[in-house]
Scaffold this motif. Structure first.
Motif, mmCIF file in Angstrom:
data_model
loop_
_atom_site.group_PDB
_atom_site.id
_atom_site.type_symbol
_atom_site.label_atom_id
_atom_site.label_comp_id
_atom_site.label_asym_id
_atom_site.label_seq_id
_atom_site.Cartn_x
_atom_site.Cartn_y
_atom_site.Cartn_z
ATOM 1 N N GLY A 104 -87.852 -14.653 -18.702
ATOM 2 C CA GLY A 104 -88.156 -15.994 -18.217
ATOM 3 C C GLY A 104 -87.038 -16.991 -18.441
ATOM 4 O O GLY A 104 -86.807 -17.876 -17.620
ATOM 5 N N GLY A 105 -86.321 -16.843 -19.557
ATOM 6 C CA GLY A 105 -85.208 -17.743 -19.829
ATOM 7 C C GLY A 105 -84.120 -17.654 -18.780
ATOM 8 O O GLY A 105 -83.563 -18.672 -18.346
ATOM 9 N N HIS A 106 -83.810 -16.425 -18.337
ATOM 10 C CA HIS A 106 -82.794 -16.242 -17.296
ATOM 11 C C HIS A 106 -83.239 -16.872 -15.980
ATOM 12 O O HIS A 106 -82.432 -17.465 -15.256
ATOM 13 N N VAL A 107 -84.517 -16.732 -15.684
ATOM 14 C CA VAL A 107 -85.041 -17.298 -14.438
ATOM 15 C C VAL A 107 -84.938 -18.820 -14.463
ATOM 16 O O VAL A 107 -84.546 -19.449 -13.472
ATOM 17 N N ILE A 108 -85.275 -19.418 -15.601
ATOM 18 C CA ILE A 108 -85.190 -20.879 -15.728
ATOM 19 C C ILE A 108 -83.748 -21.348 -15.545
ATOM 20 O O ILE A 108 -83.478 -22.342 -14.858
ATOM 21 N N LYS A 109 -82.803 -20.631 -16.152
ATOM 22 C CA LYS A 109 -81.388 -20.996 -15.998
ATOM 23 C C LYS A 109 -80.970 -20.981 -14.531
ATOM 24 O O LYS A 109 -80.311 -21.902 -14.043
ATOM 25 N N ALA A 110 -81.344 -19.904 -13.839
ATOM 26 C CA ALA A 110 -80.975 -19.785 -12.427
ATOM 27 C C ALA A 110 -81.637 -20.874 -11.592
ATOM 28 O O ALA A 110 -81.034 -21.415 -10.661
ATOM 29 N N LEU A 111 -82.860 -21.215 -11.943
ATOM 30 C CA LEU A 111 -83.600 -22.219 -11.179
ATOM 31 C C LEU A 111 -82.989 -23.608 -11.331
ATOM 32 O O LEU A 111 -82.819 -24.336 -10.344
ATOM 33 N N VAL A 112 -82.646 -23.976 -12.562
ATOM 34 C CA VAL A 112 -82.066 -25.308 -12.765
ATOM 35 C C VAL A 112 -80.663 -25.386 -12.160
ATOM 36 O O VAL A 112 -80.257 -26.430 -11.632
ATOM 37 N N LYS A 113 -79.934 -24.268 -12.204
ATOM 38 C CA LYS A 113 -78.603 -24.259 -11.602
ATOM 39 C C LYS A 113 -78.691 -24.427 -10.090
ATOM 40 O O LYS A 113 -77.886 -25.138 -9.476
ATOM 41 N N GLU A 114 -79.680 -23.779 -9.484
ATOM 42 C CA GLU A 114 -79.877 -23.880 -8.039
ATOM 43 C C GLU A 114 -80.180 -25.310 -7.611
ATOM 44 O O GLU A 114 -79.909 -25.704 -6.475
ATOM 45 N N ASN A 115 -80.728 -26.098 -8.550
ATOM 46 C CA ASN A 115 -81.092 -27.481 -8.241
ATOM 47 C C ASN A 115 -80.091 -28.492 -8.800
ATOM 48 O O ASN A 115 -80.432 -29.654 -9.048
ATOM 49 N N GLY A 116 -78.862 -28.034 -9.012
ATOM 50 C CA GLY A 116 -77.780 -28.947 -9.351
ATOM 51 C C GLY A 116 -77.658 -29.322 -10.810
ATOM 52 O O GLY A 116 -76.948 -30.280 -11.146
ATOM 53 N N ILE A 117 -78.311 -28.602 -11.706
ATOM 54 C CA ILE A 117 -78.212 -28.874 -13.142
ATOM 55 C C ILE A 117 -77.389 -27.764 -13.786
ATOM 56 O O ILE A 117 -77.659 -26.580 -13.569
ATOM 57 N N ASP A 118 -76.390 -28.140 -14.569
ATOM 58 C CA ASP A 118 -75.497 -27.162 -15.192
ATOM 59 C C ASP A 118 -76.109 -26.637 -16.487
ATOM 60 O O ASP A 118 -76.190 -27.376 -17.476
ATOM 61 N N PRO A 119 -76.547 -25.370 -16.538
ATOM 62 C CA PRO A 119 -77.115 -24.828 -17.784
ATOM 63 C C PRO A 119 -76.107 -24.793 -18.924
ATOM 64 O O PRO A 119 -76.481 -24.830 -20.093
ATOM 65 N N GLY A 120 -74.818 -24.722 -18.584
ATOM 66 C CA GLY A 120 -73.782 -24.672 -19.611
ATOM 67 C C GLY A 120 -73.611 -25.962 -20.380
ATOM 68 O O GLY A 120 -72.915 -25.994 -21.396
ATOM 69 N N SER A 121 -74.233 -27.043 -19.907
ATOM 70 C CA SER A 121 -74.118 -28.325 -20.604
ATOM 71 C C SER A 121 -75.091 -28.434 -21.773
ATOM 72 O O SER A 121 -75.084 -29.424 -22.498
ATOM 73 N N PHE A 122 -75.923 -27.400 -21.964
ATOM 74 C CA PHE A 122 -76.882 -27.388 -23.067
ATOM 75 C C PHE A 122 -76.494 -26.317 -24.081
ATOM 76 O O PHE A 122 -75.806 -25.350 -23.753
#
Length: 240
Positions: free
Chosen positions: A119-137
């Motif tokens: 689920g964590g990987h899915v959330i990362k991909a989802l937020v990235k798809e919507n313009g949020i950089d997961p690497g900023s956390f």
């Protein structure tokens, strides 16, 4: 004549024999943490080797020499409270610590009616798809930046040869579960509860919120009568 893989499966079964490894662990007096440290150092590559291996793999993927693995699939197949998730992520300041798997539970991520294990990987991909950089956390795990987000580095098992990994003892979580079952079944005597003491602790619930809970801990004591009875039973058994 058995093949390498058949011998490997046999060795793995021997290493994870429930009776042998439980008795062996209890006989050493080690903590679960020490057992896990020794298991990781004996059967798995070290952290620096794992990081180097991951970096080499990522470099090959960037050069087009290797196809990246896709453990997520089509994001449209997932059900989630998407707007609430995106609002929450956009409200967090850069550098905030995020537990991605907790977000999956908090915002009701599911596929085919079940919460995906990744689920964590899915959330990362989802937020990235919507313009949020997961690497900023930030996350608690050792990671490396790849594909624009923090990629967790997993230590692989040591290899005995091509396509053949070293057999390893059971993970500490499985060993803990086996011991707990034996305690509940009265196969292992851990004594009676004495000197209870209650502490207030904090934990994160299924919704991802920090809550205060009361935790009661006990000392343990095996009665002298029980010890004498066990010794008497052993003597009677040995004399028969």
């Amino acid at each position: 004549m058995k093949s390498k893989r058949e011998n490997h499966a046999t060795l793995n079964a021997m290493m994870s024999n429930e009776e042998d490894d439980v008795q062996g662990f209890l006989g050493t007096g080690k903590s679960y943490a020490k057992y896990n440290r020794e298991r990781m150092s004996s059967f798995f590559e070290n952290k620096s080797t794992a990081k180097e291996r991951v970096n080499v793999t990522n470099a090959k993927i960037k050069e087009g020499k290797k196809k990246p693995k896709n453990h997520i699939g089509n994001l449209k197949n997932y059900s989630i409270d998407k707007e609430e998730l995106l609002h929450h992520m956009r409200s967090l300041p850069s550098g905030s610590t995020v537990v991605w798997s907790s977000l999956a539970k908090r915002f009701n991520l599911s596929v085919n009616g079940k919460i995906p294990l990744n689920g964590g990987h899915v959330i990362k991909a989802l937020v990235k798809e919507n313009g949020i950089d997961p690497g900023s956390f930030n996350t608690a795990q050792q990671s490396t930046v790849f594909h624009g987000y923090l990629q967790r580095i997993r230590r692989a098992k040591k290899r005995l040869g091509y396509g053949l990994t070293a057999p390893a003892s059971r993970p500490v979580c499985q060993l803990h579960t086996a011991i707990k079952k034996k305690i509940n079944a009265k196969e292992i005597n851990i004594g009676d509860n004495i000197a209870p003491k209650t502490y207030k602790t904090n934990k994160i619930n299924k919704e991802g919120n920090l809550v205060e809970v009361n935790t009661t801990v006990y000392g343990r004591k095996i009665s002298l009568e029980k010890i004498r009875q066990d010794m008497l039973n052993e003597q009677v058994t040995s004399n028969c």
